[in-house]
Scaffold this motif. Structure first.
Motif, PDB file in Angstrom:
ATOM      1  N   THR A 277      -3.133  10.685   7.619  1.00 42.14           N
ATOM      2  CA  THR A 277      -2.547   9.847   9.044  1.00 42.14           C
ATOM      3  C   THR A 277      -1.920   8.802   8.217  1.00 42.14           C
ATOM      4  OG1 THR A 277      -3.712  10.707  10.877  1.00 42.14           O
ATOM      5  CG2 THR A 277      -2.128   8.815  11.237  1.00 42.14           C
ATOM      6  N   ILE A 278      -0.490   8.157   8.015  1.00 38.49           N
ATOM      7  CA  ILE A 278      -0.047   6.751   7.754  1.00 38.49           C
ATOM      8  C   ILE A 278       1.276   6.069   8.912  1.00 38.49           C
ATOM      9  CG2 ILE A 278       1.834   5.950   5.903  1.00 38.49           C
ATOM     10  CD1 ILE A 278       1.334   9.121   4.527  1.00 38.49           C
ATOM     11  N   TRP A 279       0.234   4.687   8.654  1.00 35.13           N
ATOM     12  CA  TRP A 279       1.796   4.607   9.757  1.00 35.13           C
ATOM     13  C   TRP A 279       2.282   3.164   8.495  1.00 35.13           C
ATOM     14  CZ3 TRP A 279      -4.015   5.644  10.260  1.00 35.13           C
ATOM     15  CH2 TRP A 279      -4.229   6.521  12.035  1.00 35.13           C
ATOM     16  N   ILE A 280       3.637   2.765   9.165  1.00 29.73           N
ATOM     17  CA  ILE A 280       4.114   2.144   8.257  1.00 29.73           C
ATOM     18  C   ILE A 280       5.180   1.409   9.890  1.00 29.73           C
ATOM     19  CG2 ILE A 280       6.308   2.230   6.702  1.00 29.73           C
ATOM     20  CD1 ILE A 280       5.652   4.647   6.420  1.00 29.73           C
ATOM     21  N   ASP A 281       5.420   0.239   8.708  1.00 27.49           N
ATOM     22  CA  ASP A 281       5.900  -1.241   9.977  1.00 27.49           C
ATOM     23  C   ASP A 281       7.548  -0.515   9.454  1.00 27.49           C
ATOM     24  OD1 ASP A 281       7.306  -3.419  11.242  1.00 27.49           O
ATOM     25  OD2 ASP A 281       6.153  -4.236   9.776  1.00 27.49           O
ATOM     26  N   PRO A 282       7.965  -0.256  10.813  1.00 26.12           N
ATOM     27  CA  PRO A 282       9.353   0.018  10.200  1.00 26.12           C
ATOM     28  C   PRO A 282      10.835  -0.576  10.452  1.00 26.12           C
ATOM     29  CG  PRO A 282       9.213   1.134  13.038  1.00 26.12           C
ATOM     30  CD  PRO A 282       7.680  -0.173  12.671  1.00 26.12           C
ATOM     31  N   ALA A 283       9.891  -2.007  10.757  1.00 26.69           N
ATOM     32  CA  ALA A 283      11.210  -2.878  10.585  1.00 26.69           C
ATOM     33  C   ALA A 283      11.411  -3.051   8.823  1.00 26.69           C
ATOM     34  CB  ALA A 283      10.812  -4.129  11.763  1.00 26.69           C
TER      35      ALA A 283
ATOM     36  N   THR B  98     -14.361  10.081   4.269  1.00 28.24           N
ATOM     37  CA  THR B  98     -13.310   9.518   5.282  1.00 28.24           C
ATOM     38  C   THR B  98     -13.091   8.301   4.163  1.00 28.24           C
ATOM     39  OG1 THR B  98     -14.856   8.063   6.287  1.00 28.24           O
ATOM     40  CG2 THR B  98     -13.763  10.082   7.451  1.00 28.24           C
ATOM     41  N   LEU B  99     -11.797   8.318   3.988  1.00 30.40           N
ATOM     42  CA  LEU B  99     -10.603   6.600   3.357  1.00 30.40           C
ATOM     43  C   LEU B  99     -10.404   6.033   4.226  1.00 30.40           C
ATOM     44  CD1 LEU B  99     -10.968   5.288   0.489  1.00 30.40           C
ATOM     45  CD2 LEU B  99      -8.941   6.358   0.236  1.00 30.40           C
ATOM     46  N   THR B 100     -10.463   5.201   4.038  1.00 25.57           N
ATOM     47  CA  THR B 100      -9.496   3.876   5.439  1.00 25.57           C
ATOM     48  C   THR B 100      -8.483   3.332   4.428  1.00 25.57           C
ATOM     49  OG1 THR B 100      -9.823   4.429   7.161  1.00 25.57           O
ATOM     50  CG2 THR B 100      -9.465   3.115   7.200  1.00 25.57           C
ATOM     51  N   ALA B 101      -7.610   3.288   4.073  1.00 29.43           N
ATOM     52  CA  ALA B 101      -6.925   1.972   3.540  1.00 29.43           C
ATOM     53  C   ALA B 101      -6.206   1.027   4.592  1.00 29.43           C
ATOM     54  CB  ALA B 101      -5.957   2.392   2.611  1.00 29.43           C
ATOM     55  N   ASP B 102      -6.354  -0.315   4.728  1.00 28.53           N
ATOM     56  CA  ASP B 102      -5.517  -0.627   5.899  1.00 28.53           C
ATOM     57  C   ASP B 102      -4.504  -2.526   4.541  1.00 28.53           C
ATOM     58  OD1 ASP B 102      -6.347  -0.547   8.352  1.00 28.53           O
ATOM     59  OD2 ASP B 102      -8.328  -1.727   7.689  1.00 28.53           O
ATOM     60  N   TYR B 103      -3.407  -2.382   5.179  1.00 25.97           N
ATOM     61  CA  TYR B 103      -2.419  -3.308   4.805  1.00 25.97           C
ATOM     62  C   TYR B 103      -2.081  -5.194   5.386  1.00 25.97           C
ATOM     63  CZ  TYR B 103      -1.737   1.154   1.328  1.00 25.97           C
ATOM     64  OH  TYR B 103      -1.855   1.576   0.916  1.00 25.97           O
TER      65      TYR B 103
ATOM     66  N   ARG C  35      -7.643  -3.950   2.213  1.00 23.24           N
ATOM     67  CA  ARG C  35      -9.337  -3.369   2.131  1.00 23.24           C
ATOM     68  C   ARG C  35      -8.652  -1.426   1.805  1.00 23.24           C
ATOM     69  NH1 ARG C  35     -14.317  -4.569   5.979  1.00 23.24           N
ATOM     70  NH2 ARG C  35     -14.437  -6.211   4.468  1.00 23.24           N
ATOM     71  N   ALA C  36     -10.094  -1.473   0.828  1.00 22.28           N
ATOM     72  CA  ALA C  36     -10.305   0.026   1.307  1.00 22.28           C
ATOM     73  C   ALA C  36     -11.866   0.860   2.206  1.00 22.28           C
ATOM     74  CB  ALA C  36      -9.626   0.632  -0.210  1.00 22.28           C
ATOM     75  N   VAL C  37     -11.995   1.535   2.401  1.00 23.58           N
ATOM     76  CA  VAL C  37     -13.271   1.889   2.608  1.00 23.58           C
ATOM     77  C   VAL C  37     -13.510   3.616   2.323  1.00 23.58           C
ATOM     78  CG1 VAL C  37     -15.633   1.320   4.334  1.00 23.58           C
ATOM     79  CG2 VAL C  37     -13.435  -0.144   4.623  1.00 23.58           C
ATOM     80  N   LEU C  38     -14.653   3.892   1.834  1.00 24.32           N
ATOM     81  CA  LEU C  38     -14.540   5.020   1.885  1.00 24.32           C
ATOM     82  C   LEU C  38     -16.239   5.093   2.622  1.00 24.32           C
ATOM     83  CD1 LEU C  38     -13.865   8.389   0.327  1.00 24.32           C
ATOM     84  CD2 LEU C  38     -15.114   7.377  -2.192  1.00 24.32           C
TER      85      LEU C  38
END
Length: 235
Positions: free
Chosen positions: A169-175, A194-199, A211-214
């Motif tokens: 799953t990918i989340w994107i800021d439309p603006a 699981t791998l999670t990456a926050d921007y 942050r990236a968490v595996l």
């Protein structure tokens, strides 16, 4: 504990930029690609700190701090910084029992290194999907709106991306057309990982992977990479 597998995971997380650019182009206007290129160019004008930590059964086993920057060729350069000291090695023990214990410890370290290497390679594979897998993801991905903490973002998700039973799953800021979060649920040796990456975005500056968490629950392993203190070095 070997450091090479750790950095394989870090590089794999960074590789998401290329993956996401390819995937999102199927759902967004061409300006998305231009935004990503401009953002990457802006990042090359910054230096920042990186902290990599491995936890085993909830206990910190390895911490590495580095100063990071891009060189003139666009390659990441890392300089070690002073950080949390590692645990002192156990005193040498003589006799057959001592040698046997040392051998067992060495074998466990080797197994752990192989585990991290395998997880790193698996994560990296999501940053380099085969053409048929990429096309399948583009064709079957669901597009919607982010909820909760991701409210206000566009959400793109799909299943069976690389192997049966996984999801991304990918989340994107439309603006701003910048990534906000990536989550991958996959399988390694028949066990979930699981791998999670926050921007985040630098004030009046580019967006970066903060942050990236595996996490690999079967072995109670958690690896976290944090990037922070971004400073502009070029006008």
């Amino acid at each position: 504990m070997r450091n090479k597998p750790i950095f394989n995971v870090l590089c794999a997380a960074i590789a998401f930029v290329g993956l996401i650019s390819s995937v999102v182009l199927a759902q967004n206007p061409p300006s998305f690609a231009d935004s990503q290129k401009a953002n990457l160019q802006a990042l090359r004008q910054y230096t920042w700190k990186s902290r990599t930590e491995i936890k085993l059964k909830g206990e910190s086993k390895n911490v590495k701090l580095e100063q990071v920057r891009y060189d003139l060729n666009g390659k990441l350069q890392k300089t070690p910084l002073g950080g949390t000291p590692q645990a002192a090695p156990a005193p040498e023990q003589g006799g057959r029992g001592g040698r046997l214990k040392k051998k067992v410890i060495e074998n466990k370290k080797e197994e752990f290194g192989e585990l991290m290497q395998g997880l790193g390679q698996l994560v990296a594979s999501y940053g380099h999907l085969p053409p048929d897998k990429m096309q399948a993801f583009k064709a079957s991905a669901n597009v919607g709106r982010g909820e909760g903490a991701m409210q206000g973002t566009a959400q793109i998700s799909g299943a069976n991306v690389l192997q049966q039973g996984d999801s991304m799953t990918i989340w994107i800021d439309p603006a701003s057309q910048m990534m906000r979060r990536v989550e991958i649920n996959t399988i390694y040796e028949k066990k979930p990982a699981t791998l999670t990456a926050d921007y985040r975005t630098v004030a009046n500056g580019p967006t970066y992977m903060a942050r990236a968490v595996l996490v690999y629950p079967d072995k109670q392993v958690e690896l976290t990479v944090d990037a922070y203190e971004y400073e502009r070095t070029q006008p």
